[in-house]
Design a protein around this motif. Structure first.
Motif, PDB file in Angstrom:
ATOM      1  N   GLY A  56      -1.337   4.173   8.787  1.00 24.77           N
ATOM      2  CA  GLY A  56      -0.411   4.922   7.942  1.00 24.77           C
ATOM      3  C   GLY A  56       1.032   4.541   8.226  1.00 24.77           C
ATOM      4  N   LEU A  57       1.374   4.386   9.496  1.00 22.47           N
ATOM      5  CA  LEU A  57       2.715   3.944   9.877  1.00 22.47           C
ATOM      6  C   LEU A  57       2.976   2.542   9.325  1.00 22.47           C
ATOM      7  CD1 LEU A  57       5.360   4.194  11.568  1.00 22.47           C
ATOM      8  CD2 LEU A  57       4.063   3.207  13.470  1.00 22.47           C
ATOM      9  N   LEU A  58       1.982   1.672   9.439  1.00 16.72           N
ATOM     10  CA  LEU A  58       2.145   0.307   8.936  1.00 16.72           C
ATOM     11  C   LEU A  58       2.347   0.294   7.419  1.00 16.72           C
ATOM     12  CD1 LEU A  58      -0.597  -1.373  11.130  1.00 16.72           C
ATOM     13  CD2 LEU A  58       1.866  -1.788  11.285  1.00 16.72           C
ATOM     14  N   ARG A  59       1.593   1.112   6.714  1.00 14.24           N
ATOM     15  CA  ARG A  59       1.756   1.184   5.254  1.00 14.24           C
ATOM     16  C   ARG A  59       3.152   1.692   4.897  1.00 14.24           C
ATOM     17  NH1 ARG A  59      -3.823   2.546   5.614  1.00 14.24           N
ATOM     18  NH2 ARG A  59      -3.346   4.762   5.792  1.00 14.24           N
ATOM     19  N   GLU A  60       3.672   2.656   5.680  1.00 14.69           N
ATOM     20  CA  GLU A  60       5.036   3.146   5.452  1.00 14.69           C
ATOM     21  C   GLU A  60       6.067   2.030   5.641  1.00 14.69           C
ATOM     22  OE1 GLU A  60       5.727   6.465   8.041  1.00 14.69           O
ATOM     23  OE2 GLU A  60       4.101   7.640   7.144  1.00 14.69           O
ATOM     24  N   ARG A  61       5.723   1.031   6.451  1.00 13.26           N
ATOM     25  CA  ARG A  61       6.620  -0.105   6.705  1.00 13.26           C
ATOM     26  C   ARG A  61       6.349  -1.266   5.750  1.00 13.26           C
ATOM     27  NH1 ARG A  61       7.934   3.687   9.587  1.00 13.26           N
ATOM     28  NH2 ARG A  61       9.135   3.537  11.492  1.00 13.26           N
ATOM     29  N   GLY A  62       5.536  -1.017   4.720  1.00 14.23           N
ATOM     30  CA  GLY A  62       5.327  -2.020   3.690  1.00 14.23           C
ATOM     31  C   GLY A  62       4.127  -2.931   3.872  1.00 14.23           C
ATOM     32  N   VAL A 109       7.782  -1.598  13.964  1.00 10.05           N
ATOM     33  CA  VAL A 109       6.566  -1.063  14.571  1.00 10.05           C
ATOM     34  C   VAL A 109       6.518  -1.445  16.048  1.00 10.05           C
ATOM     35  CG1 VAL A 109       4.037  -1.082  14.493  1.00 10.05           C
ATOM     36  CG2 VAL A 109       5.350  -1.061  12.369  1.00 10.05           C
ATOM     37  N   GLY A 110       6.965  -2.665  16.370  1.00 11.43           N
ATOM     38  CA  GLY A 110       6.997  -3.088  17.774  1.00 11.43           C
ATOM     39  C   GLY A 110       7.867  -2.186  18.626  1.00 11.43           C
ATOM     40  N   ASP A 126      -4.250  -5.189   4.890  1.00  9.04           N
ATOM     41  CA  ASP A 126      -3.887  -5.647   6.234  1.00  9.04           C
ATOM     42  C   ASP A 126      -3.657  -4.516   7.233  1.00  9.04           C
ATOM     43  OD1 ASP A 126      -3.915  -8.307   5.359  1.00  9.04           O
ATOM     44  OD2 ASP A 126      -1.805  -8.218   4.745  1.00  9.04           O
ATOM     45  N   ALA A 127      -3.282  -3.345   6.739  1.00  4.55           N
ATOM     46  CA  ALA A 127      -2.839  -2.262   7.622  1.00  4.55           C
ATOM     47  C   ALA A 127      -3.906  -1.836   8.624  1.00  4.55           C
ATOM     48  CB  ALA A 127      -2.374  -1.060   6.797  1.00  4.55           C
ATOM     49  N   LEU A 128      -5.122  -1.623   8.183  1.00  2.00           N
ATOM     50  CA  LEU A 128      -6.169  -1.153   9.086  1.00  2.00           C
ATOM     51  C   LEU A 128      -6.571  -2.230  10.092  1.00  2.00           C
ATOM     52  CD1 LEU A 128      -7.748   1.384   9.727  1.00  2.00           C
ATOM     53  CD2 LEU A 128      -9.526   0.616   8.164  1.00  2.00           C
ATOM     54  N   ARG A 129      -6.595  -3.488   9.648  1.00  2.00           N
ATOM     55  CA  ARG A 129      -6.935  -4.595  10.567  1.00  2.00           C
ATOM     56  C   ARG A 129      -5.885  -4.735  11.665  1.00  2.00           C
ATOM     57  NH1 ARG A 129      -4.762  -9.283  10.332  1.00  2.00           N
ATOM     58  NH2 ARG A 129      -4.141  -9.039   8.163  1.00  2.00           N
TER      59      ARG A 129
END
Length: 193
Positions: A135-141, A83-84, A146-149
């Motif tokens: 959504g991108l974060l959830r795709e990365r597991g 993600v970074g 935690d994803a929305l925060r």
């Protein structure tokens, strides 16, 4: 009998209007100067958009569609890149000279929305931004909890850094901070999964 507006022509007009606003800003939008810039009559605009309010709503929706499509087309978005690294590529793309006018327009929209001057016109670009990145974060597991925060924090920091760059021009200092944000986000992703 009135002619039906051609949806393809409307889409072309919307792209031209987004480009116009990127160069001229939103706060001074007026139908007559816009029509003149496009080489059209105001009648052409009112054929496709009932009034300035409809034009504004449709334009913001188109800006949102274009922006999300650009982001999704960046290398690594659909894949296993960190993600970074995606944040950094997004930054490099958005802060290029060709794309800075769109970044400025987005920040103008943010300011007008924060001032209550865009009631009913806040595009998904602003209102759903955290969910988009989550959504991108959830795709990365990253777990749902935690994803929305993480997304909200990363988006806010990114926006602040971009505004800092646009207002100070101190690219070196701001990009050092951006690189630290990318490291932090990758650490958050690694520890949340």
């Amino acid at each position: 009998m009135a002619r039906t507006a051609d949806p393809n022509r409307r889409a072309e007009l919307l792209d031209q209007i987004v480009d116009y606003l990127a160069g001229h800003g939103l706060s001074t939008l007026s139908m007559r100067p816009l029509a003149e810039h496009l080489g059209k009559s105001t009648r052409v605009l009112t054929h496709h958009f009932a009034d300035k309010e409809e034009l504004l709503s449709a334009t913001m929706e188109r800006l949102d569609e274009r922006h999300r499509a650009w982001l999704r087309s960046l290398p690594g978005w659909a894949g296993s890149d960190s993600v970074g690294s995606i944040i950094r590529r997004t930054w490099d793309w958005q802060s290029s000279e060709d794309n800075l006018p769109i970044a400025r327009l987005i920040h103008e929209i943010e300011g007008l929305a924060a001032g209550g001057r865009l009631r009913g016109h806040v595009p998904r670009l602003l209102s759903d931004r955290s969910e988009f990145v989550a959504g991108l974060l959830r795709e990365r597991g990253v777990p749902e909890a935690d994803a929305l925060r993480i997304s909200t924090l990363a988006n806010s920091a990114y926006t602040g850094l971009q505004i800092d760059l646009l207002t100070t021009g101190d690219r070196e200092r701001v990009e050092e901070a951006l690189d630290q944000l990318c490291v932090l986000v990758d650490e958050w992703v690694a520890t949340s999964g």
